[in-house]
Design a protein around this motif. Structure first.
Motif, PDB file in Angstrom:
ATOM      1  N   UNK A  94       0.833  -1.207   0.000  1.00  0.00           N
ATOM      2  CA  UNK A  94       0.000   0.000   0.000  1.00  0.00           C
ATOM      3  C   UNK A  94       0.868   1.256   0.000  1.00  0.00           C
ATOM      4  N   UNK A  95       1.875   1.282   0.850  1.00  0.00           N
ATOM      5  CA  UNK A  95       2.764   2.447   0.910  1.00  0.00           C
ATOM      6  C   UNK A  95       3.485   2.654  -0.414  1.00  0.00           C
ATOM      7  N   UNK A  96       3.969   1.586  -1.018  1.00  0.00           N
ATOM      8  CA  UNK A  96       4.660   1.709  -2.300  1.00  0.00           C
ATOM      9  C   UNK A  96       3.707   2.186  -3.394  1.00  0.00           C
ATOM     10  N   UNK A  97       2.480   1.704  -3.357  1.00  0.00           N
ATOM     11  CA  UNK A  97       1.488   2.114  -4.350  1.00  0.00           C
ATOM     12  C   UNK A  97       1.243   3.624  -4.269  1.00  0.00           C
ATOM     13  N   UNK A  98       0.998   4.124  -3.073  1.00  0.00           N
ATOM     14  CA  UNK A  98       0.647   5.538  -2.944  1.00  0.00           C
ATOM     15  C   UNK A  98       1.851   6.464  -2.955  1.00  0.00           C
ATOM     16  N   UNK A  99       3.014   5.988  -2.570  1.00  0.00           N
ATOM     17  CA  UNK A  99       4.196   6.848  -2.525  1.00  0.00           C
ATOM     18  C   UNK A  99       5.077   6.726  -3.768  1.00  0.00           C
TER      19      UNK A  99
ATOM     20  N   UNK B  93      -4.994  -1.734 -10.675  1.00  0.00           N
ATOM     21  CA  UNK B  93      -4.614  -3.082 -10.240  1.00  0.00           C
ATOM     22  C   UNK B  93      -3.258  -3.513 -10.808  1.00  0.00           C
ATOM     23  N   UNK B  94      -2.924  -3.098 -12.013  1.00  0.00           N
ATOM     24  CA  UNK B  94      -1.629  -3.452 -12.600  1.00  0.00           C
ATOM     25  C   UNK B  94      -0.481  -2.820 -11.828  1.00  0.00           C
ATOM     26  N   UNK B  95      -0.639  -1.553 -11.476  1.00  0.00           N
ATOM     27  CA  UNK B  95       0.387  -0.850 -10.690  1.00  0.00           C
ATOM     28  C   UNK B  95       0.511  -1.489  -9.311  1.00  0.00           C
ATOM     29  N   UNK B  96      -0.627  -1.872  -8.723  1.00  0.00           N
ATOM     30  CA  UNK B  96      -0.590  -2.503  -7.401  1.00  0.00           C
ATOM     31  C   UNK B  96       0.127  -3.856  -7.474  1.00  0.00           C
ATOM     32  N   UNK B  97      -0.113  -4.616  -8.515  1.00  0.00           N
ATOM     33  CA  UNK B  97       0.562  -5.913  -8.672  1.00  0.00           C
ATOM     34  C   UNK B  97       2.079  -5.720  -8.775  1.00  0.00           C
ATOM     35  N   UNK B  98       2.503  -4.680  -9.496  1.00  0.00           N
ATOM     36  CA  UNK B  98       3.943  -4.421  -9.632  1.00  0.00           C
ATOM     37  C   UNK B  98       4.570  -4.036  -8.293  1.00  0.00           C
ATOM     38  N   UNK B  99       3.914  -3.146  -7.536  1.00  0.00           N
ATOM     39  CA  UNK B  99       4.505  -2.743  -6.251  1.00  0.00           C
ATOM     40  C   UNK B  99       4.445  -3.885  -5.237  1.00  0.00           C
TER      41      UNK B  99
END
Length: 189
Positions: free
Chosen positions: A69-74, A126-132
């Motif tokens: 979550x932190x990587x996704x938003x930051x 969702x793609x960005x979340x999967x990567x992070x």
């Protein structure tokens, strides 16, 4: 295909296999009665980007979710190296005596991350979340060495200049983020 993309592709495949076996295992585990609360663990087969060797890593499901979550938003707009650097800062804080001792404790510490405001953030890509999440797994499992930020415990984007940035030693800039180490304070002349 670049080495980092190939590594992420392999890691994604391993995660997919691990999640399918985890789902079957957890369905069986949910049928068993337990009396003591346990930290849910998730196992992944990870490939070291340096050696190419595969190992099985077990991480806390809660720490994985907090770090992803932190990587996704930051850092979701950053490249893999920039995302790894932000993960490194969070893990450096976990190891540092002045910060909470868990990933979730660090991520949820009041006033530390810009996305933790009054409005509850939502993950829309969702793609960005999967990567992070892949980056988070690699960081938590130890398969990604912490060598990018030179021990940084703070970072910010180049678009802002927080007051604390003048007090700490700048270690590097990766993508849009500037990283600082808090153990070496600069003179305030």
């Amino acid at each position: 295909m670049s080495d980092s993309r190939l590594w992420l592709t392999r890691l994604s495949l391993c995660i997919a296999v691990a999640f399918s076996s985890f789902a079957a295992t957890s369905a069986h585990a949910n049928n068993a009665k337990t009396t003591t609360p346990q930290v849910q663990q998730v196992s992944f087969r990870v490939t070291s980007p340096d050696t190419g060797r595969q190992t099985v890593a077990t991480v806390s499901k809660q720490d994985l979710e907090c770090l992803a979550e932190a990587l996704y938003f930051e850092a979701r707009g950053e490249g893999t190296q920039g995302q790894r650097a932000v993960a490194e800062v969070i893990l450096n804080r976990v190891d540092h005596p002045r910060f909470p001792k868990t990933v979730c404790g660090v991520v949820n510490q009041r006033g530390q991350f810009s996305y933790k405001g009054r409005v509850s953030p939502r993950i829309h890509e969702s793609g960005a979340y999967a990567r992070v999440k892949n980056v988070a797994i690699a960081a938590l499992s130890g398969s990604a060495p912490r060598t990018l930020t030179n021990g940084a415990t703070y970072f910010h984007t180049g678009a802002v200049r927080p007051s604390w940035s003048r007090r700490f030693e700048r270690t590097t800039r990766i993508g849009a983020h500037i990283f600082y180490r808090s153990d070496r304070r600069l003179a305030s002349n």
